[in-house]
Design an enzyme around this catalytic site. Structure first.
Site, PDB file in Angstrom:
ATOM      1  N   HIS A 159     -19.150  15.431  -4.184  1.00 54.37           N
ATOM      2  CA  HIS A 159     -18.569  14.407  -5.064  1.00 54.37           C
ATOM      3  C   HIS A 159     -19.466  13.164  -5.096  1.00 54.37           C
ATOM      4  O   HIS A 159     -19.867  12.684  -6.163  1.00 54.37           O
ATOM      5  CB  HIS A 159     -17.166  14.026  -4.576  1.00 54.37           C
ATOM      6  N   GLU A 160     -19.800  12.675  -3.907  1.00 54.53           N
ATOM      7  CA  GLU A 160     -20.632  11.463  -3.844  1.00 54.53           C
ATOM      8  C   GLU A 160     -22.036  11.740  -4.380  1.00 54.53           C
ATOM      9  O   GLU A 160     -22.665  10.856  -4.957  1.00 54.53           O
ATOM     10  CB  GLU A 160     -20.675  10.907  -2.417  1.00 54.53           C
TER      11      GLU A 160
END
Ligand code: ZN
Length: 497
Positions: A262-263
């Site tokens: 996600h990051e």
């Protein structure tokens, strides 16, 4: 006086202070020892004050106002930059200073009150402050001198160009099309077993796998790094310095894997923004929704796909031979996409997540159009959760008190989370027509995907709005149907196929 030249100099100075405060912020979340906080707070107060004074100085305001008046003579990029600067400035300068300060004090007091209220399951102790925050916000909006409705102003603050009209259409689509599908699916998958993800997974090994993911996604290590923190986030000063964090929980191996991916979606976006925008007001992602679209696309659409794990499950098994010895690709994909009606938003899966956002949108909308009082909030929260997810919170700590946002005055923010996923589905729909995404994932050629999003979205930074980007990439304005179709197709295939 050359206002543009002077404006550029002032912006660079302001950015220097932002840079310092961001580096200190990063340090405090990742490296700084516990006892550093006392002096840090003191030093940061000076930096923040200087930052505020400079970004509201007479000279800076004069530059922005003058350039704004002459905006028809500016080139397109500068015009966009000045328009954004003017909008930001109006938000601060139109509010009487003593009220602005009183509001900041209120927010700062409310932080601890909310933490305690959540801890003690005591909404009543939080209620007066929350009511005051909402009153302040409503009053501030009247100072802007806009004829827009209050909640529309807030929505536009977090996602330029969005209003209740668009969001109503979005959430209506979810209500009529997605909610029944989710109810159906939840009933059918109730007994899906997924035991292997909660065994004990060595944290050092998890770290090793997250580092492996950085290379899988072609993250530029010379222009960024990965650390751990309590809440994963991405932070950057420029495309040349993009830092992300993840967290490692021994009994939740997916937490680190999917937080990292996600990051990485956020981080790759920042790394791929055109360098020429760095020292301008057009640095950074186009909008919150577009930023979240990239992180959700990498995490959910790529990272939880069968094609992705067809290539990377062997490596994960090698990292955790004992726990994963007998796990098949099908089991892995099912586990990575497990669906469950749950009460806590941040732990929700991809499919039920937007329903959590819908609850918050409905409530905020009612609060700001005076159809709901703060006192009625907990009850209404529980009613809506039950209506959309079929479960009911037993107390306010796992209900209305769970999120930090409202205690920080962030109304209008939540909808961008769901919007990001919907943008992602629409962008992905176009991407699939131009790239064989599954094949690229299966062959480990993620660079090709990165290049595509760089060319279509990332490089532009803030120089285009979310709406303009969608139109440019997908030849269509925002259309929530792609999102619902994507979710139904994906989850039907995995669990009902
Ligand atoms: Zn995110």
């Amino acid at each position: 006086m050359d206002y543009l030249l002077r404006y550029r100099e002032l912006v660079e100075e302001i950015k220097a202070y932002t840079y310092v405060s961001n580096i200190i912020g990063w340090d405090s979340e990742t490296e700084a020892p516990r006892n550093a906080h006392g002096l840090r707070g003191k030093m940061m107060a000076h930096i923040s004050k200087e930052l505020f004074l400079r970004s509201t100085s007479k000279e800076y305001i004069e530059c922005v106002e003058t350039l704004y008046k002459r905006k028809s003579r500016l080139d397109a990029l500068t015009k966009r930059e000045i328009t954004l600067a003017k909008k930001d400035l109006d938000k601060i300068t139109k509010i009487p200073q003593e009220e602005f300060v009183a509001y900041q004090v209120l927010l700062s007091d409310t932080q601890l009150i909310w933490e305690d209220a959540k801890h003690n399951n005591d909404f009543a102790s939080f209620q007066p402050n929350l009511a005051k925050i909402i009153e302040f916000q409503k009053k501030f909006i009247t100072y802007y001198g806009t004829d827009k409705e209050a909640y529309d102003v807030l929505l536009d603050d977090f996602e330029e160009g969005m209003s209740m009209k668009e969001y109503d259409r979005f959430f209506e689509t979810l209500k009529t099309d997605l909610v029944p599908f989710v109810k159906d699916l939840l009933a059918k998958v109730k007994n899906e077993p997924t035991p292997f993800t909660t065994e004990n997974f060595d944290v050092k090994k998890q770290e090793e796998f997250s580092q492996y993911l950085l290379d899988v996604f072609a993250f530029d290590r010379d222009s960024g790094l990965l650390k751990k923190s309590v809440h994963p986030f991405t932070w950057n000063t420029s495309p040349k310095d993009v830092r992300l964090t993840t967290r490692y929980l021994p009994d939740m191996v997916f937490s680190s894997i999917f937080a990292t991916i996600h990051e990485l979606g956020h981080a790759l976006y920042e790394q791929q923004i055109d360098d020429s925008l760095t020292l301008t007001g057009l640095a950074g992602g186009a909008s919150m929704g577009i930023h979240e679209s990239q992180s959700r696309m990498y995490e959910n659409i790529f990272g939880r796909s069968e094609a992705f794990w067809a290539r990377h499950l062997p490596k994960l098994k090698k990292t955790f031979p004992k726990q994963l010895k007998n796990v098949s690709l099908e089991q892995m994909v099912k586990a990575a996409n497990q669906v469950e009606a749950s009460l806590i938003r941040v732990e929700a899966d991809e499919l039920t997540y937007p329903l959590h956002i819908m609850v918050r949108y409905d409530l905020e909308r009612m609060l700001f159009s005076n159809q709901l009082t703060v006192e009625e909030l907990p009850q209404k929260w529980n009613d809506l959760i039950e209506a959309y997810l079929g479960i009911r919170p037993k107390n306010d700590s796992e209900g209305v008190l769970q999120d930090v946002h409202w205690s920080a005055g962030l109304f209008g923010y939540f909808p961008t989370y769901a919007l990001g996923s919907a943008y992602a589905a629409q962008i992905y729909h176009t991407m699939k027509q131009e790239l064989n995404v599954d094949d690229l994932l299966r062959k480990g050629k993620i660079k090709k995907i990165n290049e595509w999003v760089k060319k279509k979205i990332h490089r532009y930074g803030k120089s285009k709005t979310a709406g303009e980007l969608l139109l440019l990439v997908t030849k269509e304005p925002f259309n929530p149907q792609y999102y619902v179709d994507y979710l139904k197709e994906k989850y039907t295939k995995i669990f009902l196929g």
